[in-house]
Design a protein around this motif. Sequence first.
Motif, PDB file in Angstrom:
ATOM      1  N   ILE A   1      -0.735  -0.755  -2.419  1.00  0.00           N
ATOM      2  CA  ILE A   1       0.518  -0.916  -2.811  1.00  0.00           C
ATOM      3  C   ILE A   1       1.305   0.355  -2.606  1.00  0.00           C
ATOM      4  O   ILE A   1       2.352   0.393  -1.955  1.00  0.00           O
ATOM      5  N   LEU A   2       0.542   1.253  -2.930  1.00  0.00           N
ATOM      6  CA  LEU A   2       1.160   2.675  -2.466  1.00  0.00           C
ATOM      7  C   LEU A   2       1.624   3.086  -0.842  1.00  0.00           C
ATOM      8  O   LEU A   2       2.344   3.362  -0.612  1.00  0.00           O
ATOM      9  N   GLU A   3       0.480   2.533  -0.121  1.00  0.00           N
ATOM     10  CA  GLU A   3       0.917   2.334   1.544  1.00  0.00           C
ATOM     11  C   GLU A   3       1.836   1.708   1.720  1.00  0.00           C
ATOM     12  O   GLU A   3       2.858   2.096   2.525  1.00  0.00           O
ATOM     13  N   LYS A   4       2.148   0.444   1.247  1.00  0.00           N
ATOM     14  CA  LYS A   4       3.392  -0.353   1.372  1.00  0.00           C
ATOM     15  C   LYS A   4       4.499   0.248   0.875  1.00  0.00           C
ATOM     16  O   LYS A   4       5.510   0.236   1.679  1.00  0.00           O
ATOM     17  N   CYS A   5       4.435   0.680  -0.076  1.00  0.00           N
ATOM     18  CA  CYS A   5       5.688   1.277  -0.732  1.00  0.00           C
ATOM     19  C   CYS A   5       6.048   2.688   0.320  1.00  0.00           C
ATOM     20  O   CYS A   5       7.389   2.766   0.741  1.00  0.00           O
ATOM     21  N   SER A   6       5.149   3.372   0.842  1.00  0.00           N
ATOM     22  CA  SER A   6       5.406   4.582   1.726  1.00  0.00           C
ATOM     23  C   SER A   6       5.971   4.169   2.848  1.00  0.00           C
ATOM     24  O   SER A   6       6.770   4.679   3.637  1.00  0.00           O
ATOM     25  N   GLN A   7       5.784   2.813   3.385  1.00  0.00           N
ATOM     26  CA  GLN A   7       6.259   2.328   4.522  1.00  0.00           C
ATOM     27  C   GLN A   7       7.678   2.101   4.650  1.00  0.00           C
ATOM     28  O   GLN A   7       8.320   1.758   5.643  1.00  0.00           O
ATOM     29  N   LEU A   8       8.250   1.859   3.426  1.00  0.00           N
ATOM     30  CA  LEU A   8       9.507   1.513   3.103  1.00  0.00           C
ATOM     31  C   LEU A   8      10.707   2.835   3.321  1.00  0.00           C
ATOM     32  O   LEU A   8      11.697   2.719   3.528  1.00  0.00           O
ATOM     33  N   GLY A   9      10.058   3.919   3.388  1.00  0.00           N
ATOM     34  CA  GLY A   9      10.976   5.268   3.528  1.00  0.00           C
ATOM     35  C   GLY A   9      10.240   6.343   3.987  1.00  0.00           C
ATOM     36  O   GLY A   9       8.881   6.387   4.644  1.00  0.00           O
ATOM     37  N   SER A  10      11.022   7.525   3.825  1.00  0.00           N
ATOM     38  CA  SER A  10      10.244   8.746   4.356  1.00  0.00           C
ATOM     39  C   SER A  10       9.726   9.547   3.229  1.00  0.00           C
ATOM     40  O   SER A  10       8.870  10.520   3.513  1.00  0.00           O
ATOM     41  N   GLU A  11      10.156   9.285   2.038  1.00  0.00           N
ATOM     42  CA  GLU A  11       9.501  10.023   0.818  1.00  0.00           C
ATOM     43  C   GLU A  11       8.983   9.163  -0.194  1.00  0.00           C
ATOM     44  O   GLU A  11       9.798   7.947  -0.364  1.00  0.00           O
ATOM     45  N   LEU A  12       7.845   9.145  -0.815  1.00  0.00           N
ATOM     46  CA  LEU A  12       7.290   8.415  -1.906  1.00  0.00           C
ATOM     47  C   LEU A  12       6.995   9.095  -2.873  1.00  0.00           C
ATOM     48  O   LEU A  12       6.368  10.027  -2.839  1.00  0.00           O
ATOM     49  N   ILE A  13       7.865   8.630  -4.246  1.00  0.00           N
ATOM     50  CA  ILE A  13       7.827   9.337  -5.345  1.00  0.00           C
ATOM     51  C   ILE A  13       6.945   8.437  -6.359  1.00  0.00           C
ATOM     52  O   ILE A  13       7.327   7.307  -6.424  1.00  0.00           O
ATOM     53  N   VAL A  14       5.940   9.070  -7.041  1.00  0.00           N
ATOM     54  CA  VAL A  14       5.255   7.888  -8.030  1.00  0.00           C
ATOM     55  C   VAL A  14       5.211   8.699  -9.316  1.00  0.00           C
ATOM     56  O   VAL A  14       4.975   9.569  -9.773  1.00  0.00           O
ATOM     57  N   GLY A  15       5.742   7.578 -10.220  1.00  0.00           N
ATOM     58  CA  GLY A  15       5.744   7.788 -11.713  1.00  0.00           C
ATOM     59  C   GLY A  15       4.395   7.273 -12.450  1.00  0.00           C
ATOM     60  O   GLY A  15       4.139   6.007 -12.350  1.00  0.00           O
ATOM     61  N   VAL A  16       3.580   7.960 -12.631  1.00  0.00           N
ATOM     62  CA  VAL A  16       2.308   7.842 -13.333  1.00  0.00           C
ATOM     63  C   VAL A  16       2.297   7.647 -14.854  1.00  0.00           C
ATOM     64  O   VAL A  16       2.798   8.681 -15.463  1.00  0.00           O
ATOM     65  N   SER A  17       2.092   6.468 -15.271  1.00  0.00           N
ATOM     66  CA  SER A  17       2.470   6.298 -16.799  1.00  0.00           C
ATOM     67  C   SER A  17       1.535   7.220 -17.618  1.00  0.00           C
ATOM     68  O   SER A  17       0.447   7.312 -17.726  1.00  0.00           O
ATOM     69  N   SER A  18       1.981   7.613 -18.599  1.00  0.00           N
ATOM     70  CA  SER A  18       1.527   8.477 -19.557  1.00  0.00           C
ATOM     71  C   SER A  18       0.165   7.825 -20.325  1.00  0.00           C
ATOM     72  O   SER A  18       0.205   6.547 -20.645  1.00  0.00           O
ATOM     73  N   ASP A  19      -0.567   8.736 -21.077  1.00  0.00           N
ATOM     74  CA  ASP A  19      -1.536   8.091 -21.955  1.00  0.00           C
ATOM     75  C   ASP A  19      -1.109   7.407 -23.229  1.00  0.00           C
ATOM     76  O   ASP A  19      -1.351   6.242 -23.492  1.00  0.00           O
ATOM     77  N   ALA A  20      -0.120   8.186 -23.837  1.00  0.00           N
ATOM     78  CA  ALA A  20       0.670   7.723 -24.733  1.00  0.00           C
ATOM     79  C   ALA A  20       1.453   6.152 -24.548  1.00  0.00           C
ATOM     80  O   ALA A  20       1.226   5.129 -25.371  1.00  0.00           O
ATOM     81  N   LEU A  21       2.121   6.082 -23.493  1.00  0.00           N
ATOM     82  CA  LEU A  21       2.603   4.896 -23.027  1.00  0.00           C
ATOM     83  C   LEU A  21       1.762   3.712 -23.001  1.00  0.00           C
ATOM     84  O   LEU A  21       1.964   2.635 -23.524  1.00  0.00           O
ATOM     85  N   ASN A  22       0.461   3.997 -22.471  1.00  0.00           N
ATOM     86  CA  ASN A  22      -0.458   2.980 -22.124  1.00  0.00           C
ATOM     87  C   ASN A  22      -0.831   2.632 -23.842  1.00  0.00           C
ATOM     88  O   ASN A  22      -1.174   1.280 -23.595  1.00  0.00           O
ATOM     89  N   PHE A  23      -1.203   3.508 -24.613  1.00  0.00           N
ATOM     90  CA  PHE A  23      -1.441   3.321 -25.627  1.00  0.00           C
ATOM     91  C   PHE A  23      -0.752   2.237 -26.487  1.00  0.00           C
ATOM     92  O   PHE A  23      -0.748   1.225 -27.297  1.00  0.00           O
TER      93      PHE A  23
END
Length: 131
Positions: A21-43
């Motif tokens: 999925i990250l590879e596919k996302c990166s192919q849509l543009g020139s910059e890929l920014i990724v929000g990694v969900s926090s431990d607290a959010l997962n809990f």
Amino acid sequence: MGNRVITFGTFDVFHVGHVNILEKCSQLGSELIVGVSSDALNFKKKNRYPVYDEYSRLKIIKSLKFVNEVFIEESLEQKRHYINYYRANILAMGDDWEGRFDDLRDICEVTYFPRTPSISTTEIIEIARKL
Ligand code: C2G
């Protein structure tokens, strides 16, 4: 100017579905920014902490060649803020989130990619438990 693409995820117990999925996302543009969900959010969401803590998950994502920028996603409801803050013009997510972020179409393009079949963090944890 190229597209700035943003995506979000936990990316716990990193596997090839995440790479795809990250590879596919990166192919849509020139910059890929990724929000990694926090431990607290997962809990809050799943009532359990991820296997890898947020710093390890962030470090893994940051090390990928098609990822340009990473940050910790503290709240699911702040997508509008993150999109504006990182000046993203495309939001791309896996299709397990299909339709969920369509309300953001007023500020960016919203795309859903099909998930990679037959692999998930939950399944890997189940397999490892049985060993
Ligand atoms: N994914 C995929 N194929 C798989 C497994 C996951 O394409 N076999 C994708 C998901 O669709 C998602 C990304 O990988 O787009 C990250 O998946 P998760 O770690 O499960 O993230 P999730 O907990 O869904 O995200 O704002 C969203 C939150 O950060 C939570």
